[in-house]
Design an enzyme around this catalytic site. Structure first.
Site, PDB file in Angstrom:
ATOM      1  NE  ARG A 168      -4.392  -1.625   0.413  1.00  0.00           N
ATOM      2  CZ  ARG A 168      -3.970  -3.384  -0.517  1.00  0.00           C
ATOM      3  NH1 ARG A 168      -3.391  -3.942  -1.075  1.00  0.00           N
ATOM      4  NH2 ARG A 168      -4.953  -3.771   0.051  1.00  0.00           N
ATOM      5  CB  SER A 242      -9.728  -1.589   3.230  1.00  0.00           C
ATOM      6  OG  SER A 242      -9.590  -3.080   2.778  1.00  0.00           O
ATOM      7  CD  GLU A 338      -6.140   0.714   1.617  1.00  0.00           C
ATOM      8  OE1 GLU A 338      -5.996  -0.117   2.157  1.00  0.00           O
ATOM      9  OE2 GLU A 338      -6.366   0.721   0.920  1.00  0.00           O
TER      10      GLU A 338
HETATM   11  C1  LIG Z   1     -15.427  -0.012  -2.423  1.00  0.00           C
HETATM   12  C2  LIG Z   1     -14.322   0.417  -2.420  1.00  0.00           C
HETATM   13  C3  LIG Z   1     -13.353  -0.597  -2.510  1.00  0.00           C
HETATM   14  C4  LIG Z   1     -11.909  -1.052  -2.581  1.00  0.00           C
HETATM   15  N1  LIG Z   1     -10.836  -1.884  -2.711  1.00  0.00           N
HETATM   16  C5  LIG Z   1      -9.621  -1.826  -2.639  1.00  0.00           C
HETATM   17  C6  LIG Z   1      -8.552  -2.751  -2.299  1.00  0.00           C
HETATM   18  O1  LIG Z   1      -8.568  -3.963  -3.011  1.00  0.00           O
HETATM   19  N2  LIG Z   1      -7.662  -2.594  -2.899  1.00  0.00           N
HETATM   20  C7  LIG Z   1      -7.024  -1.381  -2.873  1.00  0.00           C
HETATM   21  O2  LIG Z   1      -5.112  -1.724  -3.065  1.00  0.00           O
HETATM   22  N3  LIG Z   1      -7.344   0.166  -2.880  1.00  0.00           N
HETATM   23  C8  LIG Z   1      -9.255  -0.925  -2.268  1.00  0.00           C
HETATM   24  N4  LIG Z   1      -9.532   0.771  -2.774  1.00  0.00           N
HETATM   25  C9  LIG Z   1      -8.809   1.814  -2.518  1.00  0.00           C
HETATM   26  C10 LIG Z   1      -8.838   2.703  -4.171  1.00  0.00           C
HETATM   27  O3  LIG Z   1     -10.510   2.568  -4.577  1.00  0.00           O
HETATM   28  C11 LIG Z   1      -7.456   2.280  -4.619  1.00  0.00           C
HETATM   29  O4  LIG Z   1      -7.112   3.276  -3.841  1.00  0.00           O
HETATM   30  C12 LIG Z   1      -7.747   3.792  -5.793  1.00  0.00           C
HETATM   31  O5  LIG Z   1      -6.341   3.144  -6.635  1.00  0.00           O
HETATM   32  C13 LIG Z   1      -7.917   5.291  -5.735  1.00  0.00           C
HETATM   33  O6  LIG Z   1      -7.795   5.461  -6.861  1.00  0.00           O
HETATM   34  P1  LIG Z   1      -9.013   6.872  -7.045  1.00  0.00           P
HETATM   35  O7  LIG Z   1      -8.421   7.033  -8.388  1.00  0.00           O
HETATM   36  O8  LIG Z   1      -9.988   6.419  -6.366  1.00  0.00           O
HETATM   37  O9  LIG Z   1      -7.578   7.991  -6.469  1.00  0.00           O
HETATM   38  P2  LIG Z   1      -8.539   8.969  -5.110  1.00  0.00           P
HETATM   39  O10 LIG Z   1      -8.960   8.972  -3.864  1.00  0.00           O
HETATM   40  O11 LIG Z   1      -8.458  10.157  -6.626  1.00  0.00           O
HETATM   41  O12 LIG Z   1      -6.660   9.756  -5.113  1.00  0.00           O
HETATM   42  C14 LIG Z   1      -5.426   8.942  -4.178  1.00  0.00           C
HETATM   43  C15 LIG Z   1      -4.518   9.735  -3.468  1.00  0.00           C
HETATM   44  O13 LIG Z   1      -3.701   9.489  -5.064  1.00  0.00           O
HETATM   45  C16 LIG Z   1      -3.706  11.053  -5.479  1.00  0.00           C
HETATM   46  N5  LIG Z   1      -4.069  10.331  -7.049  1.00  0.00           N
HETATM   47  C17 LIG Z   1      -4.824  10.089  -7.771  1.00  0.00           C
HETATM   48  N6  LIG Z   1      -4.848  10.359  -8.798  1.00  0.00           N
HETATM   49  C18 LIG Z   1      -2.994  11.226  -9.686  1.00  0.00           C
HETATM   50  C19 LIG Z   1      -2.391  10.709  -9.886  1.00  0.00           C
HETATM   51  N7  LIG Z   1      -2.544  10.656 -11.717  1.00  0.00           N
HETATM   52  N8  LIG Z   1      -0.690  11.477 -10.464  1.00  0.00           N
HETATM   53  C20 LIG Z   1      -0.444  11.584  -8.863  1.00  0.00           C
HETATM   54  N9  LIG Z   1      -1.252  11.548  -7.720  1.00  0.00           N
HETATM   55  C21 LIG Z   1      -2.309  10.677  -7.843  1.00  0.00           C
HETATM   56  C22 LIG Z   1      -4.432  11.721  -4.671  1.00  0.00           C
HETATM   57  O14 LIG Z   1      -4.033  13.130  -4.941  1.00  0.00           O
HETATM   58  C23 LIG Z   1      -4.622  11.027  -3.022  1.00  0.00           C
HETATM   59  O15 LIG Z   1      -3.589  11.297  -3.305  1.00  0.00           O
HETATM   60  C24 LIG Z   1     -11.364   0.541  -2.324  1.00  0.00           C
HETATM   61  C25 LIG Z   1     -12.522   1.257  -2.490  1.00  0.00           C
HETATM   62  C26 LIG Z   1     -13.222   1.360  -2.335  1.00  0.00           C
HETATM   63  C27 LIG Z   1     -14.657   2.568  -2.217  1.00  0.00           C
END
Ligand SMILES: Cc1cc2nc3c(=O)[nH]c(=O)nc-3n(C[C@H](O)[C@H](O)[C@H](O)COP(=O)(O)OP(=O)(O)OC[C@H]3O[C@@H](n4cnc5c(N)ncnc54)[C@H](O)[C@@H]3O)c2cc1C
Length: 342
Positions: A168, A242, A338
């Site tokens: 992570r 999580s 997380e």
């Molecule tokens: C129902 C559910 C289930 C999930 N299951 C998992 C799982 O099984 N495993 C897991 O690892 N995670 C899981 N997650 C967490 C999440 O989906 C992941 O961490 C995902 O990669 C976040 O992507 P996002 O585009 O929504 O990021 P955001 O929430 O928009 O951003 C997260 C972070 O990344 C940064 N960021 C986003 N895009 C960029 C970019 N292009 N360049 C630089 N920084 C950036 C943001 O500034 C922030 O700090 C889950 C979430 C939910 C809601």
């Protein structure tokens, strides 16, 4: 220069975070092409503002209004590249939806990403916390990425070593990488695909369907079914998956805990340390299904905090702290959130 960018002001971020928390952004730019980043961050007024790079908002906790510039990454495009003898390379723009990208690779006949099906968010965020599920992490299928570096005003290419992936974690969560904005990610998918059934629940679920030699699509469908059974759909109940990382402790600390709590759930790591199941610790402290104000712990999965309707970021933060304090008082382990707190 502002006029060349479709900058918006004072907009609600509620539709853009899966917790469904209300918070407002002073300035907001939807970025559909990498060139817009250069344009925006070369504007001295915009470059000086606090900045939030936003993907799908599925790993964020908004704790208040954001008095700065939100760069909402919405670039699209994906392609199959030549690759090498052992791997096919596939590249996607940072703003592509992760799950749709996984489905698209399967439609191309390419296996490798199926264990990560149905994780919300964007392709560009996948390397940030090295997303992982069902025995696979981004680092296992990663080739390289491109990122815009605002300090030099140019795009860089980073390989896996430069990304410093860990559980992570990656360079993008640390001081020397936090400023980078990921613009595209390339994955290396195996030409000789083998199912990854290291995760017992996945292997069992396939066996129960009578599938002995699954296809990538069958693995994906099974992962999707398990996830739909266990996790709340953010479109129905606000959440960020999580909420805590599984804590990693020394073998000695784990042994001491096991002496007092023989049912402790733990998994030995290759370096000899032990990973504890945060959900089990929370459950044992009696938090599963409990609410604190409008925030609560999902009754089916203690690791997931939910917005029961109208919760603020502070409600969720208060609940998280209460859980951290209880787990620490009982087990001597401080759980680490997380999601990123903004
Ligand atoms: C129902 C559910 C289930 C999930 N299951 C998992 C799982 O099984 N495993 C897991 O690892 N995670 C899981 N997650 C967490 C999440 O989906 C992941 O961490 C995902 O990669 C976040 O992507 P996002 O585009 O929504 O990021 P955001 O929430 O928009 O951003 C997260 C972070 O990344 C940064 N960021 C986003 N895009 C960029 C970019 N292009 N360049 C630089 N920084 C950036 C943001 O500034 C922030 O700090 C889950 C979430 C939910 C809601």
């Amino acid at each position: 220069m502002h006029s060349e960018l479709s900058l918006q002001h004072d907009i609600s971020l509620r539709p853009f975070n899966t917790f469904g928390i209300e918070a407002r952004a002073r300035h907001y730019l939807r970025v559909t092409a990498a060139g817009q980043l250069h344009h925006a961050l070369h504007d001295p007024a915009l470059a000086a503002l606090p900045r939030l790079v936003l993907g799908g908002g599925s790993n964020l906790l908004l704790t208040g209004d954001f008095d700065g510039l939100v760069l909402h990454i919405a670039s699209t495009g994906k392609e199959v590249l030549a690759g090498d003898a052992d791997h096919v390379h596939v590249r996607a723009a940072a703003g592509e939806n992760w799950h749709e990208f996984v489905q698209w690779t399967l439609a191309q006949g390419l296996g490798g990403l199926e264990n990560l099906a149905l994780i919300p968010g964007t392709v560009g965020a996948a390397p940030i916390q090295n997303i992982g599920a069902y025995g696979l992490e981004t680092k296992d299928v990663f080739h390289s990425l491109t990122a815009y570096d605002p300090t030099i005003g140019a795009e860089l290419t980073l390989d896996a070593a430069a990304c410093r992936f860990a559980y992570r974690d990656s360079v993008f969560k640390h001081d020397d990488g936090r400023h980078l904005i990921i613009t595209s990610v390339t994955f290396a998918l195996p030409r000789a695909w083998q199912p990854n059934l290291r995760y017992a629940e996945l292997a069992t679920a396939l066996a129960e369907q009578g599938i002995a030699a699954p296809t990538p699509r069958q693995v994906a469908n099974t992962v999707i079914a398990i996830r739909q059974r266990k996790l709340p759909d953010p479109r129905v109940i606000g959440n960020a998956g999580s909420f805590f990382k599984n804590p990693v402790v020394s073998a000695a600390q784990c042994a001491a805990l096991l002496a007092r709590y023989p049912a402790l759930v733990h998994h030995r790591q290759p370096d000899g340390s032990e990973k504890l199941a945060a959900g089990w610790l929370i459950d044992q402290c009696g938090w599963k299904g409990r609410n604190l104000g409008a925030a609560g712990v999902y009754p089916k999965q203690a690791l997931v905090l939910v917005n029961n309707g109208g919760a603020t970021g502070d409600d969720v933060r208060r609940l998280a702290r209460a859980i951290q304090d209880d787990v620490e008082a009982r087990y001597g382990v401080r759980l680490e959130p997380e999601p990123v707190f903004v």
